[in-house]
Design a protein around this motif. Structure first.
Motif, PDB file in Angstrom:
ATOM      1  N   CYS A   6      21.150 -96.897  30.909  1.00 45.98           N
ATOM      2  CA  CYS A   6      22.165 -96.217  31.708  1.00 45.98           C
ATOM      3  C   CYS A   6      23.396 -95.916  30.852  1.00 45.98           C
ATOM      4  CB  CYS A   6      22.561 -97.088  32.901  1.00 45.98           C
ATOM      5  SG  CYS A   6      23.819 -96.338  33.951  1.00 45.98           S
ATOM      6  N   THR A  37      19.437 -89.473  38.628  1.00 48.44           N
ATOM      7  CA  THR A  37      19.330 -88.021  38.507  1.00 48.44           C
ATOM      8  C   THR A  37      19.018 -87.468  39.887  1.00 48.44           C
ATOM      9  OG1 THR A  37      16.935 -88.075  38.153  1.00 48.44           O
ATOM     10  CG2 THR A  37      18.331 -88.182  36.187  1.00 48.44           C
ATOM     11  N   TRP A  50      18.175 -87.256  32.443  1.00 48.55           N
ATOM     12  CA  TRP A  50      18.762 -88.591  32.307  1.00 48.55           C
ATOM     13  C   TRP A  50      19.152 -88.869  30.860  1.00 48.55           C
ATOM     14  CZ3 TRP A  50      20.486 -92.365  35.399  1.00 48.55           C
ATOM     15  CH2 TRP A  50      20.735 -93.604  34.818  1.00 48.55           C
TER      16      TRP A  50
END
Length: 107
Positions: A6, A37, A50
């Motif tokens: 992330c 997303t 992503w």
């Protein structure tokens, strides 16, 4: 293709697959903070979306780790970026990509 961690909290990200109107849709989401997303029938597209997301740069003042946080104001979901060390914070916005781009341009 490998799914990156992330860009907001550094947590592990996973590909989610669901049935929708007779087909499959995919999204990538963070298992820690819930960032995700949008959904798409194109699995490779959500992975690419992503992975190309802009990461949050360190604090321009102290170099500390900055992260995005969500809050609600007047019934609207907003986000801001704050340094975990010195506490300096960005303006509030409902546009995640714009917020990150503005934070990263600070010098």
């Amino acid at each position: 293709m490998k799914i990156k961690s992330c860009p907001f909290c550094g947590g592990s990200a996973s590909l989610d697959e669901n049935e929708f109107e007779g087909g499959k849709v995919y999204c990538v989401y963070c298992e820690n903070c819930g960032a995700s997303t949008g959904a798409s029938e194109d699995k490779q597209r959500v992975i690419d979306d992503w992975n190309k997301r802009e990461e949050i740069a360190p604090c321009p003042f102290c170099g500390g780790k900055a992260s995005i946080g969500e809050f609600e104001a007047d019934g609207e979901k907003l986000m801001s970026i704050a340094c975990e060390d010195c506490g300096i914070a960005s303006m509030a916005s409902d546009d995640e990509a714009e917020l990150i781009a503005l934070w990263n341009r600070r010098a």
